[in-house]
Design a protein around this motif. Structure first.
Motif, short mmCIF file in Angstrom:
data_model
loop_
_atom_site.label_atom_id
_atom_site.label_comp_id
_atom_site.label_asym_id
_atom_site.label_seq_id
_atom_site.Cartn_x
_atom_site.Cartn_y
_atom_site.Cartn_z
N THR A 5 68.82 64.19 11.07
CA THR A 5 68.70 63.65 9.71
C THR A 5 68.50 62.14 9.71
O THR A 5 68.36 61.54 8.65
N SER A 6 68.48 61.52 10.89
CA SER A 6 68.34 60.07 11.00
C SER A 6 67.16 59.73 11.90
O SER A 6 67.16 60.07 13.09
N ILE A 7 66.16 59.06 11.36
CA ILE A 7 65.01 58.67 12.17
C ILE A 7 65.43 57.68 13.25
O ILE A 7 64.89 57.68 14.37
N LYS A 8 66.44 56.86 12.96
CA LYS A 8 66.96 55.92 13.97
C LYS A 8 67.52 56.67 15.16
O LYS A 8 67.28 56.32 16.32
N SER A 9 68.27 57.73 14.88
CA SER A 9 68.86 58.54 15.95
C SER A 9 67.79 59.27 16.75
O SER A 9 67.85 59.35 17.98
N VAL A 10 66.79 59.83 16.05
CA VAL A 10 65.71 60.54 16.74
C VAL A 10 64.92 59.58 17.63
O VAL A 10 64.56 59.92 18.77
N ASN A 11 64.68 58.36 17.15
CA ASN A 11 63.99 57.36 17.97
C ASN A 11 64.80 57.00 19.21
O ASN A 11 64.25 56.86 20.31
N ASN A 48 66.59 71.58 8.12
CA ASN A 48 65.72 72.65 8.62
C ASN A 48 64.26 72.25 8.74
O ASN A 48 63.55 72.73 9.63
N VAL A 49 63.80 71.39 7.83
CA VAL A 49 62.37 71.07 7.78
C VAL A 49 62.09 69.62 8.17
O VAL A 49 61.37 69.36 9.13
N THR A 50 62.68 68.68 7.43
CA THR A 50 62.37 67.27 7.67
C THR A 50 62.83 66.84 9.06
O THR A 50 62.13 66.06 9.74
N GLY A 51 63.96 67.36 9.52
CA GLY A 51 64.43 67.05 10.86
C GLY A 51 63.43 67.49 11.92
O GLY A 51 63.19 66.78 12.91
N PHE A 52 62.86 68.66 11.73
CA PHE A 52 61.83 69.17 12.65
C PHE A 52 60.62 68.25 12.66
O PHE A 52 60.09 67.90 13.72
N LEU A 53 60.18 67.82 11.48
CA LEU A 53 59.02 66.93 11.39
C LEU A 53 59.32 65.57 12.03
O LEU A 53 58.44 64.98 12.67
N ARG A 54 60.55 65.08 11.88
CA ARG A 54 60.92 63.82 12.53
C ARG A 54 60.78 63.95 14.05
O ARG A 54 60.24 63.06 14.72
N MET A 55 61.29 65.05 14.60
CA MET A 55 61.21 65.25 16.04
C MET A 55 59.75 65.29 16.50
O MET A 55 59.38 64.66 17.49
N LEU A 56 58.92 66.02 15.77
CA LEU A 56 57.52 66.15 16.17
C LEU A 56 56.79 64.82 16.06
O LEU A 56 55.97 64.48 16.92
N LYS A 57 57.07 64.06 15.01
CA LYS A 57 56.43 62.76 14.84
C LYS A 57 56.75 61.83 16.00
O LYS A 57 55.85 61.21 16.60
N VAL A 58 58.02 61.74 16.33
CA VAL A 58 58.46 60.78 17.35
C VAL A 58 58.03 61.23 18.74
O VAL A 58 57.61 60.41 19.57
N PHE A 59 58.09 62.52 19.00
CA PHE A 59 57.77 63.03 20.34
C PHE A 59 56.28 63.30 20.55
O PHE A 59 55.87 63.60 21.68
#
Length: 233
Positions: free
Chosen positions: A47-53, A97-108
């Motif tokens: 849920t955190s783009i900072k954490s995913v990055n 369920n959705v935005t978290g998945f998109l964050r992961m795909l965007k960053v990776f």
């Protein structure tokens, strides 16, 4: 190397264990660091783009390749009538369920492209019919995942990335046992064609099939892990 996001419980943990047991290197990401789990763990909050990055940087700094990425993070809610629709609950479900998945795909994405990776998302058979136990918020979020998988399969078709889903029906996890007692679970099982709930290992094996290096043609689709409760053969 395989990355399992949401890999400290349920289907995610079973997948991490199974992939490790057949000789693969596994990195588990989750908000919850369970010390008893024998996996390479990196914390991440989807849920955190900072954490995913930060999660991505840690993996990239290690010089790790990514052969496969599994998104097994999910949040559910009990069924309620539409007149009790709660926007805060809706936002929480979609966020995880959705935005978290998109964050992961965007960053990776750059690493996925570089490694010609395979992506698998743990969807739900609810996205193909309805949920018997969860609310419409959950079902809608899983339908969104199906659309994302179909769309990205086409967009990534020339970039070497393959993306698929698995569609489990009710699975014998701690989340289910926390919702229902043994009598209720036995009643649910008796109504299924195979008279038993899916195990997390059933889904883990389906995920491994889609991640397998010998899968060179399956993308934009998924595997039903339902024991015959959903038929489209």
């Amino acid at each position: 190397n395989y990355i399992i996001v949401g890999g400290t419980s349920g289907i995610g943990l079973a997948t991490a264990d199974y992939l490790r047991d057949i000789g693969n290197n596994v990195i588990v990401g989750s908000r919850h660091d369970r010390k008893e789990i024998a996996h390479d763990f990196i914390p991440v909050d989807v849920t955190s783009i900072k954490s995913v990055n930060a999660f991505f940087r840690e993996i990239k700094n290690r010089g790790e390749s990514v052969d496969g990425l599994v998104y097994s993070v999910g949040k559910t809610t009990n069924r309620k009538p539409i007149n009790e629709f709660d926007e805060d609950i809706w936002k929480q479900i979609v966020e995880v369920n959705v935005t978290g998945f998109l964050r992961m795909l965007k960053v990776f994405y750059p690493l996925l492209k570089h490694c010609s990776s395979k992506v698998v998302v743990v969807n739900s058979i609810a996205s193909k019919k309805y949920s018997e136990l969860s609310g419409f918020e959950y079902t809608a979020s899983k339908c969104a995942l199906s659309g994302i998988v179909r769309q990205l399969a086409i967009e990534w078709s020339g970039k070497g990335i393959m993306i698929n889903s698995i569609f489990p029906s009710m699975t014998n996890t701690s989340m289910l046992s926390n919702q229902f007692d043994d009598h209720q679970i036995n009643d649910i099982s008796d109504k299924l064609p195979l008279k038993k709930l899916a195990t997390t290992l059933d889904s883990a094996r389906a995920i491994e099939f889609l991640l397998n290096p010998e899968n060179n043609y399956i993308t934009g689709t998924g595997i039903n892990v339902t024991g015959g409760s959903y038929l489209d053969g």
